[in-house]
Design a protein around this motif. Structure first.
Motif, PDB file in Angstrom:
ATOM      1  N   SER A 150       0.770  -1.251   0.013  1.00 18.20           N
ATOM      2  CA  SER A 150      -0.051   0.048  -0.200  1.00 18.20           C
ATOM      3  C   SER A 150       0.830   1.170  -0.065  1.00 18.20           C
ATOM      4  CB  SER A 150      -0.820   0.062   1.205  1.00 18.20           C
ATOM      5  OG  SER A 150      -1.866  -1.192   1.213  1.00 18.20           O
ATOM      6  N   TYR A 151       0.661   2.103  -1.035  1.00 17.58           N
ATOM      7  CA  TYR A 151       1.428   3.118  -1.042  1.00 17.58           C
ATOM      8  C   TYR A 151       0.714   4.340  -1.582  1.00 17.58           C
ATOM      9  CZ  TYR A 151       1.854   1.550  -5.678  1.00 17.58           C
ATOM     10  OH  TYR A 151       1.437   1.063  -6.992  1.00 17.58           O
ATOM     11  N   ALA A 152       1.213   5.567  -1.556  1.00 15.61           N
ATOM     12  CA  ALA A 152       0.612   6.906  -1.992  1.00 15.61           C
ATOM     13  C   ALA A 152       1.723   7.541  -2.707  1.00 15.61           C
ATOM     14  CB  ALA A 152       0.018   7.751  -0.829  1.00 15.61           C
ATOM     15  N   MET A 153       1.459   8.234  -3.863  1.00 14.78           N
ATOM     16  CA  MET A 153       2.456   8.888  -4.395  1.00 14.78           C
ATOM     17  C   MET A 153       2.085  10.188  -4.744  1.00 14.78           C
ATOM     18  SD  MET A 153       3.914   6.205  -7.154  1.00 14.78           S
ATOM     19  CE  MET A 153       5.461   6.810  -7.299  1.00 14.78           C
ATOM     20  N   ALA A 154       2.934  11.114  -5.070  1.00 15.05           N
ATOM     21  CA  ALA A 154       2.667  12.577  -5.032  1.00 15.05           C
ATOM     22  C   ALA A 154       3.813  13.594  -5.898  1.00 15.05           C
ATOM     23  CB  ALA A 154       2.839  13.367  -3.779  1.00 15.05           C
ATOM     24  N   TRP A 155       3.189  14.685  -6.181  1.00 17.19           N
ATOM     25  CA  TRP A 155       4.299  15.507  -7.010  1.00 17.19           C
ATOM     26  C   TRP A 155       4.390  16.656  -6.106  1.00 17.19           C
ATOM     27  CZ3 TRP A 155       7.004  14.230 -11.223  1.00 17.19           C
ATOM     28  CH2 TRP A 155       6.548  13.130 -11.900  1.00 17.19           C
ATOM     29  N   PHE A 156       5.672  17.493  -6.016  1.00 22.75           N
ATOM     30  CA  PHE A 156       5.798  18.315  -5.295  1.00 22.75           C
ATOM     31  C   PHE A 156       6.641  19.278  -6.506  1.00 22.75           C
ATOM     32  CE2 PHE A 156       4.626  17.965  -1.118  1.00 22.75           C
ATOM     33  CZ  PHE A 156       4.327  16.655  -0.970  1.00 22.75           C
ATOM     34  N   ARG A 157       6.734  20.549  -6.160  1.00 22.24           N
ATOM     35  CA  ARG A 157       7.673  21.342  -7.213  1.00 22.24           C
ATOM     36  C   ARG A 157       8.327  22.511  -6.106  1.00 22.24           C
ATOM     37  NH1 ARG A 157       3.112  24.857 -10.691  1.00 22.24           N
ATOM     38  NH2 ARG A 157       2.442  25.984  -8.959  1.00 22.24           N
ATOM     39  N   GLN A 158       9.323  22.791  -6.696  1.00 20.85           N
ATOM     40  CA  GLN A 158      10.196  24.026  -6.114  1.00 20.85           C
ATOM     41  C   GLN A 158      11.048  24.834  -6.910  1.00 20.85           C
ATOM     42  OE1 GLN A 158      13.097  22.206  -3.487  1.00 20.85           O
ATOM     43  NE2 GLN A 158      13.317  23.556  -1.785  1.00 20.85           N
ATOM     44  N   VAL A 159      10.780  26.143  -6.698  1.00 18.94           N
ATOM     45  CA  VAL A 159      11.527  27.082  -7.207  1.00 18.94           C
ATOM     46  C   VAL A 159      12.748  27.553  -6.253  1.00 18.94           C
ATOM     47  CG1 VAL A 159      11.426  29.624  -7.949  1.00 18.94           C
ATOM     48  CG2 VAL A 159       9.531  27.988  -8.274  1.00 18.94           C
ATOM     49  N   LEU A 160      13.904  27.824  -6.995  1.00 16.82           N
ATOM     50  CA  LEU A 160      15.139  27.990  -6.171  1.00 16.82           C
ATOM     51  C   LEU A 160      15.042  29.159  -5.043  1.00 16.82           C
ATOM     52  CD1 LEU A 160      18.287  27.274  -5.953  1.00 16.82           C
ATOM     53  CD2 LEU A 160      18.677  29.126  -7.598  1.00 16.82           C
ATOM     54  N   GLY A 161      15.237  28.971  -3.955  1.00 19.92           N
ATOM     55  CA  GLY A 161      15.166  30.029  -2.884  1.00 19.92           C
ATOM     56  C   GLY A 161      13.650  29.828  -2.303  1.00 19.92           C
ATOM     57  N   LYS A 162      12.708  29.026  -2.736  1.00 21.41           N
ATOM     58  CA  LYS A 162      11.539  28.813  -1.846  1.00 21.41           C
ATOM     59  C   LYS A 162      11.149  27.692  -1.485  1.00 21.41           C
ATOM     60  CE  LYS A 162       9.361  32.506  -4.490  1.00 21.41           C
ATOM     61  NZ  LYS A 162       8.351  32.911  -5.625  1.00 21.41           N
ATOM     62  N   GLU A 163      10.210  27.183  -0.662  1.00 22.93           N
ATOM     63  CA  GLU A 163      10.152  25.995   0.077  1.00 22.93           C
ATOM     64  C   GLU A 163       9.493  25.124  -1.022  1.00 22.93           C
ATOM     65  OE1 GLU A 163       9.133  27.289   4.751  1.00 22.93           O
ATOM     66  OE2 GLU A 163       7.483  26.420   3.318  1.00 22.93           O
ATOM     67  N   ARG A 164       9.472  23.830  -0.916  1.00 21.87           N
ATOM     68  CA  ARG A 164       9.017  22.933  -1.677  1.00 21.87           C
ATOM     69  C   ARG A 164       7.335  22.876  -1.640  1.00 21.87           C
ATOM     70  NH1 ARG A 164      12.140  17.587  -2.742  1.00 21.87           N
ATOM     71  NH2 ARG A 164      13.666  19.073  -2.779  1.00 21.87           N
ATOM     72  N   GLU A 165       6.666  23.016  -2.758  1.00 19.07           N
ATOM     73  CA  GLU A 165       5.111  23.056  -2.770  1.00 19.07           C
ATOM     74  C   GLU A 165       4.439  21.852  -3.218  1.00 19.07           C
ATOM     75  OE1 GLU A 165       2.117  26.076  -5.294  1.00 19.07           O
ATOM     76  OE2 GLU A 165       4.050  25.762  -6.094  1.00 19.07           O
ATOM     77  N   PHE A 166       3.389  21.635  -2.572  1.00 20.50           N
ATOM     78  CA  PHE A 166       2.607  20.511  -2.792  1.00 20.50           C
ATOM     79  C   PHE A 166       1.799  20.678  -4.181  1.00 20.50           C
ATOM     80  CE2 PHE A 166       0.138  16.713  -2.637  1.00 20.50           C
ATOM     81  CZ  PHE A 166      -1.165  17.153  -3.118  1.00 20.50           C
ATOM     82  N   VAL A 167       1.795  19.767  -5.097  1.00 17.54           N
ATOM     83  CA  VAL A 167       1.199  19.991  -6.356  1.00 17.54           C
ATOM     84  C   VAL A 167      -0.003  18.807  -6.367  1.00 17.54           C
ATOM     85  CG1 VAL A 167       1.367  19.861  -8.837  1.00 17.54           C
ATOM     86  CG2 VAL A 167       3.052  20.652  -7.708  1.00 17.54           C
ATOM     87  N   ALA A 168       0.142  17.612  -6.342  1.00  8.92           N
ATOM     88  CA  ALA A 168      -0.771  16.819  -6.318  1.00  8.92           C
ATOM     89  C   ALA A 168      -0.540  15.494  -5.956  1.00  8.92           C
ATOM     90  CB  ALA A 168      -1.322  16.439  -8.019  1.00  8.92           C
ATOM     91  N   ALA A 169      -1.410  14.696  -5.441  1.00 10.91           N
ATOM     92  CA  ALA A 169      -1.211  13.275  -4.970  1.00 10.91           C
ATOM     93  C   ALA A 169      -2.247  12.486  -5.002  1.00 10.91           C
ATOM     94  CB  ALA A 169      -0.960  13.509  -3.253  1.00 10.91           C
ATOM     95  N   ILE A 170      -2.123  10.967  -5.018  1.00 11.28           N
ATOM     96  CA  ILE A 170      -2.981  10.022  -5.330  1.00 11.28           C
ATOM     97  C   ILE A 170      -2.619   8.783  -4.354  1.00 11.28           C
ATOM     98  CG2 ILE A 170      -1.503   8.921  -7.201  1.00 11.28           C
ATOM     99  CD1 ILE A 170      -4.754   8.435  -8.365  1.00 11.28           C
TER     100      ILE A 170
END
Length: 124
Positions: free
Chosen positions: A31-51
């Motif tokens: 059982s596992y969940a997967m996600a996408w995050f994104r990050q711009v240089l100098g900023k915190e990693r941002e949540f995009v989507a998960a399933i």
């Protein structure tokens, strides 16, 4: 040890589309969940989507939900992020992540495994 490898990043004009893929290997739990995050240089990693393993998906903002679609192919141990109507502000490094469990999370600390990232650049 789970290993994640992203692919599909690149340069696209505003209004265009890209599809990111993430292939997983070495998983020993069912059982596992997967996600996408994104990050711009100098900023915190941002949540995009998960399933989640229950196939319930969640998105970071309403704007993302209307333009991005997360999907999973469990037979191929892969998760995808279809990105449409891209904007310059979507430019970032996109990371794939995985966690044990059924329910997807939205916080970086919830995820145990991370890919190395794929650069997405949207030009105006």
């Amino acid at each position: 040890q789970v290993q994640l490898q992203e692919s599909g990043g690149g340069v696209v004009q505003a209004g265009g589309s890209l599809r990111l893929s993430c292939a997983a290997s070495g998983r020993t739990f069912s059982s596992y969940a997967m996600a996408w995050f994104r990050q711009v240089l100098g900023k915190e990693r941002e949540f995009v989507a998960a399933i989640g393993y229950n196939d319930v998906s969640t998105y970071g903002t309403d704007s993302l939900k209307g333009r991005f679609t997360i999907s999973v192919d469990r037979a191929k141990n892969s998760v995808f992020l279809q990105m449409d109507n891209l904007r310059p502000e979507d430019t970032a490094v996109y990371y794939c992540a995985e966690k044990w469990g059924v329910v997807a999370g939205t916080r970086t600390y919830e995820y145990d495994y991370w890919g190395q990232g794929a650069q997405v650049t949207v030009s105006s």
